[in-house]
Design a protein around this motif. Structure first.
Motif, PDB file in Angstrom:
ATOM      1  N   ILE A   4     -13.983  -1.073   5.152  1.00 39.02           N
ATOM      2  CA  ILE A   4     -13.196  -2.234   4.757  1.00 39.02           C
ATOM      3  C   ILE A   4     -12.179  -1.874   3.671  1.00 39.02           C
ATOM      4  O   ILE A   4     -10.988  -2.178   3.784  1.00 39.02           O
ATOM      5  N   LEU A   5     -12.654  -1.189   2.632  1.00 38.24           N
ATOM      6  CA  LEU A   5     -11.785  -0.862   1.502  1.00 38.24           C
ATOM      7  C   LEU A   5     -10.721   0.168   1.868  1.00 38.24           C
ATOM      8  O   LEU A   5      -9.550   0.028   1.496  1.00 38.24           O
ATOM      9  N   SER A   6     -11.130   1.219   2.604  1.00 34.28           N
ATOM     10  CA  SER A   6     -10.165   2.272   2.956  1.00 34.28           C
ATOM     11  C   SER A   6      -9.103   1.755   3.914  1.00 34.28           C
ATOM     12  O   SER A   6      -7.909   2.050   3.763  1.00 34.28           O
ATOM     13  N   SER A   7      -9.522   0.980   4.908  1.00 36.01           N
ATOM     14  CA  SER A   7      -8.542   0.436   5.864  1.00 36.01           C
ATOM     15  C   SER A   7      -7.634  -0.586   5.189  1.00 36.01           C
ATOM     16  O   SER A   7      -6.428  -0.645   5.480  1.00 36.01           O
ATOM     17  N   ALA A   8      -8.183  -1.384   4.264  1.00 36.17           N
ATOM     18  CA  ALA A   8      -7.369  -2.346   3.532  1.00 36.17           C
ATOM     19  C   ALA A   8      -6.326  -1.620   2.683  1.00 36.17           C
ATOM     20  O   ALA A   8      -5.174  -2.057   2.588  1.00 36.17           O
ATOM     21  N   ALA A   9      -6.743  -0.499   2.079  1.00 33.26           N
ATOM     22  CA  ALA A   9      -5.815   0.285   1.258  1.00 33.26           C
ATOM     23  C   ALA A   9      -4.675   0.841   2.115  1.00 33.26           C
ATOM     24  O   ALA A   9      -3.507   0.828   1.709  1.00 33.26           O
ATOM     25  N   VAL A  10      -5.025   1.320   3.306  1.00 34.09           N
ATOM     26  CA  VAL A  10      -4.001   1.858   4.214  1.00 34.09           C
ATOM     27  C   VAL A  10      -3.020   0.765   4.614  1.00 34.09           C
ATOM     28  O   VAL A  10      -1.797   0.983   4.635  1.00 34.09           O
ATOM     29  N   ILE A  11      -3.540  -0.413   4.917  1.00 36.46           N
ATOM     30  CA  ILE A  11      -2.688  -1.528   5.331  1.00 36.46           C
ATOM     31  C   ILE A  11      -1.729  -1.922   4.206  1.00 36.46           C
ATOM     32  O   ILE A  11      -0.537  -2.157   4.440  1.00 36.46           O
ATOM     33  N   VAL A  12      -2.246  -1.969   2.979  1.00 40.69           N
ATOM     34  CA  VAL A  12      -1.397  -2.319   1.831  1.00 40.69           C
ATOM     35  C   VAL A  12      -0.303  -1.269   1.628  1.00 40.69           C
ATOM     36  O   VAL A  12       0.861  -1.605   1.377  1.00 40.69           O
ATOM     37  N   LEU A  13      -0.668   0.006   1.742  1.00 41.11           N
ATOM     38  CA  LEU A  13       0.308   1.080   1.572  1.00 41.11           C
ATOM     39  C   LEU A  13       1.362   1.077   2.679  1.00 41.11           C
ATOM     40  O   LEU A  13       2.486   1.541   2.485  1.00 41.11           O
ATOM     41  N   LEU A  14       0.991   0.543   3.847  1.00 38.95           N
ATOM     42  CA  LEU A  14       1.925   0.506   4.971  1.00 38.95           C
ATOM     43  C   LEU A  14       3.003  -0.560   4.824  1.00 38.95           C
ATOM     44  O   LEU A  14       4.049  -0.478   5.464  1.00 38.95           O
ATOM     45  N   ILE A  15       2.741  -1.553   4.002  1.00 38.83           N
ATOM     46  CA  ILE A  15       3.678  -2.677   3.886  1.00 38.83           C
ATOM     47  C   ILE A  15       5.086  -2.228   3.483  1.00 38.83           C
ATOM     48  O   ILE A  15       6.065  -2.560   4.171  1.00 38.83           O
TER      49      ILE A  15
END
Length: 282
Positions: free
Chosen positions: A249-260
């Motif tokens: 959850i945390l790692s994928s959320a971090a990736v999504i935020v960085l992708l913005i």
């Protein structure tokens, strides 16, 4: 008001084509299975007979999806061809640099891990999880190549063409963008049936709509959707615990935020034209 009703009417017409195609494919499958498997069914017990028929349908879910998907696309292509309209233009298949779609691919993978992490926190013996697992099992069973083609490739193309390319674009012509995104996302979620599928399907539908809106091409949500579904076919043998779920959850959320910011950068290079030609007719 007339413009809003017209947009809703057009969106419903395209959705009904999808729904009817699904129903026709299912009805045809029931008839064929009834004819082919009738000798082996227990016709002496009505309840047992229907259970056996439903089990056969479940075992052939992928084939039914294949037929209904191809049928849906064929109907749309023929419809636009008869009216001498460009099917790809009317659905928002605008050109874009392939490299610009990389964020969509990465985001699809990340969102799958995010959703999977959340779902893994639900107790396996809960009715919600049991319903989800029973609904998911038929999709990943059977011939792996056929399942991958249908679930990871064909289904994203069909669903994005319907819900984003046709339904969303028509709704957005007669109502605020946010409302159109929510309505098409809700319809997309409801069509997935299972309560858990419907819940994250709604969120997924809205996200896919945003990718379509910002990238200005249907290819973006298709790539996102393809990679989202394809992750399910990876041979991952990971012991699911509360700790691993939290990591997902945390790692994928971090990736999504960085992708913005990266996504927004690519969006500036995307076509500036309308999602579909002005005043799209049916």
């Amino acid at each position: 008001m007339n413009k809003t009703l017209l947009g809703i009417g057009k969106a419903l017409c395209y959705f009904l084509v999808f729904f009817i195609s699904q129903s026709v494919a299912s009805a045809a499958a029931v008839f064929l299975l009834f004819v082919l498997k009738f000798p082996s069914f227990d016709t002496g017990n009505t309840f047992t007979f229907f259970i056996e028929l439903l089990n056969e349908m479940s075992a052939h879910t992928t084939l039914i999806l294949l037929i209904s998907g191809l049928l849906t696309l064929a109907v749309y292509v023929i419809f636009f061809a008869v009216r001498k309209k460009n099917f790809f233009a009317k659905c928002g298949y605008n050109k874009i640099n392939v490299l610009s779609l990389i964020p969509a691919a990465v985001a699809g993978v990340a969102f799958n891990f995010f959703v999977s992490g959340l779902i893994s926190l639900i107790p396996e013996n809960s009715p919600l999880m049991s319903d989800y697992l029973s609904s998911s099992a038929p999709l990943l069973s059977g011939n792996p190549l056929l399942s991958f083609f249908v679930i990871a490739l064909l289904t994203p193309v069909v669903e994005e063409t319907v819900f984003r390319g046709l339904v969303y674009t028509r709704l957005s012509r007669g109502m605020p963008t946010a409302l159109a995104l929510i309505l098409q996302g809700a319809l997309f979620g409801i069509m997935h049936g299972s309560p858990l599928w419907a819940a994250y399907g709604f969120v997924l539908g809205v996200i896919l709509g945003l990718f379509f809106l910002y990238f200005r091409t249907l290819l973006a949500p298709i790539v996102f959707h393809v990679f989202f579904n394809a992750v399910n076919f990876l041979p991952l043998n990971i012991e699911v615990t509360a700790k691993t779920s939290l990591i997902f959850i945390l790692s994928s959320a971090a990736v999504i935020v960085l992708l913005i910011p990266l996504t927004l950068k690519f969006c500036k290079k995307s076509p500036a034209s309308e999602l579909v030609p002005d005043n799209p007719s049916l």
